[in-house]
Motif scaffolding. Structure first.
Motif, short mmCIF file in Angstrom:
data_model
loop_
_atom_site.label_atom_id
_atom_site.label_comp_id
_atom_site.label_asym_id
_atom_site.label_seq_id
_atom_site.Cartn_x
_atom_site.Cartn_y
_atom_site.Cartn_z
N LYS A 235 0.82 -1.22 0.00
CA LYS A 235 0.00 0.00 0.00
C LYS A 235 0.85 1.27 0.00
O LYS A 235 2.03 1.25 0.37
N ASP A 236 0.22 2.32 -0.42
CA ASP A 236 0.83 3.64 -0.45
C ASP A 236 1.14 4.04 1.00
O ASP A 236 0.23 4.22 1.81
N ALA A 237 2.43 4.14 1.31
CA ALA A 237 2.83 4.36 2.70
C ALA A 237 2.24 5.65 3.28
O ALA A 237 2.00 5.73 4.48
N LEU A 238 2.02 6.62 2.41
CA LEU A 238 1.59 7.92 2.94
C LEU A 238 0.07 8.06 3.07
O LEU A 238 -0.41 9.10 3.51
N LEU A 239 -0.63 7.00 2.72
CA LEU A 239 -2.09 7.10 2.73
C LEU A 239 -2.63 7.23 4.16
O LEU A 239 -3.54 7.99 4.43
N HIS A 240 -2.07 6.44 5.07
CA HIS A 240 -2.63 6.41 6.42
C HIS A 240 -1.66 6.86 7.50
O HIS A 240 -1.97 6.77 8.68
N GLU A 241 -0.48 7.27 7.09
CA GLU A 241 0.51 7.59 8.13
C GLU A 241 1.19 8.90 7.84
O GLU A 241 1.41 9.27 6.67
N LYS A 242 1.58 9.61 8.90
CA LYS A 242 2.23 10.92 8.71
C LYS A 242 3.68 10.73 8.27
O LYS A 242 4.35 9.79 8.72
N PRO A 243 4.19 11.64 7.42
CA PRO A 243 5.57 11.51 6.95
C PRO A 243 6.58 11.31 8.08
O PRO A 243 7.47 10.47 7.98
N VAL A 244 6.43 12.07 9.18
CA VAL A 244 7.42 11.95 10.27
C VAL A 244 7.43 10.54 10.84
O VAL A 244 8.50 9.95 11.06
N SER A 245 6.25 9.96 11.04
CA SER A 245 6.29 8.64 11.66
C SER A 245 6.80 7.58 10.67
O SER A 245 7.45 6.61 11.07
N ILE A 246 6.56 7.79 9.38
CA ILE A 246 7.13 6.85 8.39
C ILE A 246 8.66 6.96 8.39
O ILE A 246 9.37 5.96 8.37
N LEU A 247 9.16 8.21 8.44
CA LEU A 247 10.63 8.39 8.45
C LEU A 247 11.23 7.72 9.68
O LEU A 247 12.29 7.08 9.60
N ILE A 248 10.56 7.85 10.81
CA ILE A 248 11.11 7.26 12.03
C ILE A 248 11.10 5.73 11.95
O ILE A 248 12.07 5.07 12.33
N LYS A 249 10.02 5.19 11.39
CA LYS A 249 9.97 3.73 11.20
C LYS A 249 11.10 3.27 10.28
O LYS A 249 11.74 2.25 10.52
N ALA A 250 11.30 4.04 9.19
CA ALA A 250 12.35 3.65 8.23
C ALA A 250 13.73 3.77 8.86
O ALA A 250 14.61 2.92 8.65
N VAL A 270 13.71 15.93 11.47
CA VAL A 270 14.04 14.50 11.50
C VAL A 270 15.18 14.22 10.51
O VAL A 270 16.16 13.53 10.83
N LEU A 271 15.05 14.78 9.32
CA LEU A 271 16.09 14.52 8.30
C LEU A 271 17.43 15.14 8.69
O LEU A 271 18.48 14.54 8.45
N ASP A 272 17.41 16.30 9.31
CA ASP A 272 18.68 16.91 9.76
C ASP A 272 19.36 16.01 10.78
O ASP A 272 20.56 15.76 10.72
#
Ligand code: GLU
Length: 293
Positions: A235-250, A270-272
């Motif tokens: 599934k499209d990762a951004l459909l149900h989750e906020k970018p910050v929490s996806i980045l943290i999971k990754a 987060v990226l910095d």
């Protein structure tokens, strides 16, 4: 001694939206490039037109932007590079390195191609692919994460396809021509491409171009061990989750141990943090890691 600038890339095939598996590759390659003050290119590998999905390319670019993964320079589309692949094929043909092959891929059942059509005397009339002649010598490469890989192309793959029977250019040829043309000298991508990198190293040697530095990251699999990919309708990762929490999971998947508090931070914060703390030695040296999404 001049040290050439780090040039990395992310090269998704637009066969579906950006899912968690491709976000890991995008983030890993982005952080590796940025932590070495390099540049990070985006190339859309849309050569396999039968698999390209309408809207997928835009969806991927929008998702990368939402995740703060901004690329440098213009996006390159493989679909606009056909003339370069034809020139490469012509070179291989003139060096007598190709032969026409009528064997359907399914009869191989994943085994190396035994060279059945190598000695066809006349060009076949039916649909055919073109294979490149390989040899028994080992091809070796050093992967920054996975270590040394050495294998015989003949034993592992046999003569492999560079021009498909449906008329499309094969992935290995297109990737080698483009990476070299774009000056890519660092490739960070998923472990699923590790062994077949030997085919790319072989082509680089034939064309006399530099072999980039490779780093193959573990791939995300579901609990039955199946790779999370666009083919299995991830599934499209951004459909149900906020970018910050996806980045943290990754980041967690990549062993980077994001500090607590980042959940409340912005994408750029987060990226910095991630750029400053990127440590390849913390990435698990595994082929795959199960995740629940
Ligand atoms: N386009 C390929 C894919 O999406 C990856 C190409 C590469 O990184 O070499 O699987």
């Amino acid at each position: 001694m001049s040290v050439s600038k780090y040039v990395g890339r992310f090269a998704p095939s637009p066969t579906g939206p950006l899912h968690f598996g491709s976000i890991i590759t995008a983030l890993g390659s982005f952080l590796d490039a940025h932590s070495q003050k390099g540049i990070w290119l985006l190339r859309i590998d849309d050569i396999d037109t039968a698999r390209v999905r309408t809207g997928a390319c835009d969806a991927i670019m929008r998702a990368l932007e939402a995740l703060g993964l901004h690329w440098d320079g213009d996006v390159v589309f493989q679909g606009q590079r056909l003339a370069a692949y034809q020139t490469a094929l012509a070179e291989l043909r003139s060096r007598n390195m190709l032969y026409a092959c009528v064997c359907p891929r399914r009869i191989l059942k994943g085994k190396p191609y035994p060279g059945t059509c190598r000695d066809l005397t006349a060009p076949p009339r039916q649909r055919h692919s073109y294979r490149i002649k390989t040899h028994h010598e080992s091809i070796s490469l050093h992967d920054r994460l996975q270590g040394q890989l050495s294998l015989s192309l003949q034993k592992e793959w046999g003569d492999f396809i560079v021009h498909r029977a449906d008329g499309l250019i094969a992935y290995h040829l297109a990737v080698v021509i483009d990476d070299s043309w774009q000056g890519v000298n660092h490739i960070v991508r998923g472990m699923d491409l590790f062994h077949s990198t030997t085919c790319q190293v072989y082509l680089q040697k034939i064309f006399g171009v530099d072999t980039p530095s490779y780093c193959h990251l573990p791939v995300a699999v579901d609990h039955s061990g199946k790779k999370i990919s666009k083919q299995n309708h991830a599934k499209d990762a951004l459909l149900h989750e906020k970018p910050v929490s996806i980045l943290i999971k990754a980041l967690t998947f990549l062993g980077q141990q994001p500090v607590t508090g980042l959940q409340q931070a912005s994408v750029n914060e987060v990226l910095d943090w991630a750029k400053q703390n990127w440590d390849l030695s913390k990435v698990p040296k595994r082929q795959e890691i199960p995740v629940s999404l």
